[in-house]
Enzyme design. Structure first.
Site, PDB file in Angstrom:
ATOM      1  N   ASP A 161      52.098  82.699  20.594  1.00 35.49           N
ATOM      2  CA  ASP A 161      52.484  83.105  19.238  1.00 35.49           C
ATOM      3  C   ASP A 161      51.427  84.058  18.680  1.00 35.49           C
ATOM      4  OD1 ASP A 161      54.594  81.331  19.392  1.00 35.49           O
ATOM      5  OD2 ASP A 161      53.786  79.891  17.963  1.00 35.49           O
TER       6      ASP A 161
ATOM      7  N   ARG B 140      57.847  88.694  22.476  1.00 30.89           N
ATOM      8  CA  ARG B 140      58.773  88.249  21.420  1.00 30.89           C
ATOM      9  C   ARG B 140      58.501  89.167  20.239  1.00 30.89           C
ATOM     10  NH1 ARG B 140      56.995  82.873  19.190  1.00 30.89           N
ATOM     11  NH2 ARG B 140      58.098  81.951  20.937  1.00 30.89           N
TER      12      ARG B 140
HETATM   13  P1  FDA Z   1      64.467  87.014   6.944  1.00 31.92           P
HETATM   14  O1  FDA Z   1      63.294  86.243   6.489  1.00 31.92           O
HETATM   15  O2  FDA Z   1      64.893  88.191   6.148  1.00 31.92           O
HETATM   16  O3  FDA Z   1      65.661  85.996   7.093  1.00 31.92           O
HETATM   17  C1  FDA Z   1      66.980  86.411   7.381  1.00 31.92           C
HETATM   18  C2  FDA Z   1      67.921  85.303   6.930  1.00 31.92           C
HETATM   19  O4  FDA Z   1      67.682  84.127   7.711  1.00 31.92           O
HETATM   20  C3  FDA Z   1      67.694  84.833   5.497  1.00 31.92           C
HETATM   21  O5  FDA Z   1      68.409  85.626   4.593  1.00 31.92           O
HETATM   22  C4  FDA Z   1      68.206  83.423   5.559  1.00 31.92           C
HETATM   23  O6  FDA Z   1      69.613  83.399   5.523  1.00 31.92           O
HETATM   24  C5  FDA Z   1      67.764  82.957   6.917  1.00 31.92           C
HETATM   25  N1  FDA Z   1      66.463  82.284   6.909  1.00 31.92           N
HETATM   26  C6  FDA Z   1      65.272  82.781   7.325  1.00 31.92           C
HETATM   27  N2  FDA Z   1      64.307  81.853   7.231  1.00 31.92           N
HETATM   28  C7  FDA Z   1      64.900  80.738   6.753  1.00 31.92           C
HETATM   29  C8  FDA Z   1      64.419  79.426   6.462  1.00 31.92           C
HETATM   30  N3  FDA Z   1      63.146  79.081   6.635  1.00 31.92           N
HETATM   31  N4  FDA Z   1      65.309  78.523   6.003  1.00 31.92           N
HETATM   32  C9  FDA Z   1      66.612  78.845   5.812  1.00 31.92           C
HETATM   33  N5  FDA Z   1      67.114  80.076   6.085  1.00 31.92           N
HETATM   34  C10 FDA Z   1      66.282  81.007   6.540  1.00 31.92           C
HETATM   35  N6  FDA Z   1      56.029  84.852  12.984  1.00 31.92           N
HETATM   36  C11 FDA Z   1      54.740  85.140  13.286  1.00 31.92           C
HETATM   37  O7  FDA Z   1      54.029  85.709  12.472  1.00 31.92           O
HETATM   38  N7  FDA Z   1      54.246  84.799  14.520  1.00 31.92           N
HETATM   39  C12 FDA Z   1      55.003  84.198  15.472  1.00 31.92           C
HETATM   40  O8  FDA Z   1      54.512  83.921  16.585  1.00 31.92           O
HETATM   41  C13 FDA Z   1      56.357  83.888  15.154  1.00 31.92           C
HETATM   42  N8  FDA Z   1      57.178  83.280  16.059  1.00 31.92           N
HETATM   43  C14 FDA Z   1      58.518  83.177  15.793  1.00 31.92           C
HETATM   44  C15 FDA Z   1      59.411  82.704  16.766  1.00 31.92           C
HETATM   45  C16 FDA Z   1      60.776  82.740  16.556  1.00 31.92           C
HETATM   46  C17 FDA Z   1      61.704  82.279  17.642  1.00 31.92           C
HETATM   47  C18 FDA Z   1      61.279  83.219  15.321  1.00 31.92           C
HETATM   48  C19 FDA Z   1      62.756  83.311  15.075  1.00 31.92           C
HETATM   49  C20 FDA Z   1      60.426  83.620  14.326  1.00 31.92           C
HETATM   50  C21 FDA Z   1      59.050  83.596  14.541  1.00 31.92           C
HETATM   51  N9  FDA Z   1      58.151  83.993  13.558  1.00 31.92           N
HETATM   52  C22 FDA Z   1      56.842  84.236  13.878  1.00 31.92           C
HETATM   53  C23 FDA Z   1      58.599  84.070  12.136  1.00 31.92           C
HETATM   54  C24 FDA Z   1      59.053  85.462  11.768  1.00 31.92           C
HETATM   55  O9  FDA Z   1      57.950  86.330  11.719  1.00 31.92           O
HETATM   56  C25 FDA Z   1      59.744  85.462  10.396  1.00 31.92           C
HETATM   57  O10 FDA Z   1      58.834  85.002   9.457  1.00 31.92           O
HETATM   58  C26 FDA Z   1      61.004  84.630  10.329  1.00 31.92           C
HETATM   59  O11 FDA Z   1      61.735  84.720  11.506  1.00 31.92           O
HETATM   60  C27 FDA Z   1      61.919  85.105   9.191  1.00 31.92           C
HETATM   61  O12 FDA Z   1      62.269  86.433   9.398  1.00 31.92           O
HETATM   62  P2  FDA Z   1      63.762  86.912   9.755  1.00 31.92           P
HETATM   63  O13 FDA Z   1      63.641  88.024  10.737  1.00 31.92           O
HETATM   64  O14 FDA Z   1      64.572  85.779  10.195  1.00 31.92           O
HETATM   65  O15 FDA Z   1      64.276  87.588   8.423  1.00 31.92           O
END
Ligand code: FDA
Length: 300
Positions: A125, A175
């Site tokens: 990560d 990732r």
């Molecule tokens: P965004 O935050 O815009 O979310 C899109 C939509 O998803 C929202 O509108 C909502 O509907 C839904 N959603 C998102 N989060 C939600 C929640 N907590 N509860 C309910 N609904 C929610 N970051 C990092 O800095 N280092 C890392 O190593 C990782 N590793 C990692 C692994 C995996 C498999 C994922 C999916 C994510 C990470 N992240 C991470 C976290 C990543 O950086 C980010 O903070 C989150 O994925 C949220 O970003 P989105 O791209 O989903 O968009």
């Protein structure tokens, strides 16, 4: 908008631990390895993959880091014994990065070496920006002897596109996520659309250069763009995977699975769930509503 977000962040941080635990249950597979194994078995039955994570970060002494390494080894053994379709995610600050870089390297190497023996994989990560260089350094060093290790990159960091270009000869498995830590605007994009644009720019480079990428997002806008790019570039479905977090957008997860793409769920478990849960609650768009309703009840 940013003021409103700051208010939500403050409200989440002020919540009693029991309330945080109540709201964040869906993001955590349980406190024990057995709980997590059961969750992953259920995913695997539906053709969904997992990456398992022992919760914890920023350990305060070497013993805690050694304990975390042992737990990581237990996860790898459980994956092997239960024939799970899963791999391991780790955080370097949990393995001692902030105490002693060489000690951390040795801990990660032990995990990657065990993973290699059982034909498995370790994903490192990415944490906050002061650890980015050291994280790349350790992963690059390990890649000299192991191909079963990959790293995470964050689209909000302005440096990420260059990092991929500089490192892709050594690290060809990433990732790609947006990034979760609160970084300074001098090094990170803050605007939602700018982060998305950088995500697409980095993903485009990866897809065009044969880099294996876990497209880690729940953002439908990015997922639609990724589908289009994969189609336009004729990328075969086994060259990429989508990744999501446990408990988030299960509808979208099922759609991606039904569309025939690999989808891997980040499945964290363990007793040290508090910091991870706070990060998830801050991102949950429904939190604002919960907080507003709680305040309203309180006022009556
Ligand atoms: P965004 O935050 O815009 O979310 C899109 C939509 O998803 C929202 O509108 C909502 O509907 C839904 N959603 C998102 N989060 C939600 C929640 N907590 N509860 C309910 N609904 C929610 N970051 C990092 O800095 N280092 C890392 O190593 C990782 N590793 C990692 C692994 C995996 C498999 C994922 C999916 C994510 C990470 N992240 C991470 C976290 C990543 O950086 C980010 O903070 C989150 O994925 C949220 O970003 P989105 O791209 O989903 O968009």
């Amino acid at each position: 908008m940013s003021f409103f977000n700051d208010l939500i962040v403050m409200a989440v941080q002020a919540m009693p631990k029991s309330v945080v635990g109540f709201f964040s249950k869906k993001y955590i597979a349980g406190e024990t390895l057995a709980d997590a194994v059961q969750v992953v078995k259920n995913f695997n039955k539906r053709g969904i993959l997992a990456t398992m994570d022992v919760l914890g970060e920023s350990v305060k002494n070497k013993q805690e880091a050694l304990d975390a390494k042992c737990k990581g080894l237990e996860v790898l053994n459980a994956i092997y014994e239960n024939k799970l379709n899963a791999n391991l995610s780790v955080k370097l600050t949990q393995l001692g990065l902030l105490l002693d870089e060489e000690f951390c390297y040795q801990n990660v190497e032990e995990l990657v070496s065990r993973a290699k023996e059982i034909n498995n994989f370790v994903r490192v990560d990415m944490e906050d920006a002061p650890t980015t260089d050291a994280t790349f350094k350790i992963v690059k060093r390990l890649r000299q002897n192991y191909s079963n290790i990959g790293i995470v990159v964050q689209a909000y960091l302005k440096r990420t596109y260059d990092d991929i270009i500089v490192n892709s000869a050594v690290i060809n498995n990433y990732r790609l996520c947006k990034g979760i830590y609160n970084e300074s605007p001098t090094i990170a994009y803050k605007d939602k659309q700018q982060i998305r644009d950088n995500y697409i720019k980095v993903l485009d480079y990866m897809l065009k250069n044969g880099i294996y990428v876990g497209i880690a997002t729940h953002d439908e806008y990015l997922i639609k763009k990724a589908y289009q790019m994969i189609k336009d570039l004729g990328i075969s479905k086994d060259k990429i995977e989508f990744q999501m977090l446990l408990g988030v957008r299960e509808d979208l997860r099922n759609k991606i699975n039904n569309d025939g793409y690999k989808i891997r769920i980040y499945t964290p478990f363990g007793k040290d769930w508090y910091p991870y849960s706070i990060r998830r609650l801050k991102e949950n768009p429904q939190m604002a509503g919960h907080i507003f309703r709680a305040l309203f009840r309180f006022k009556k």
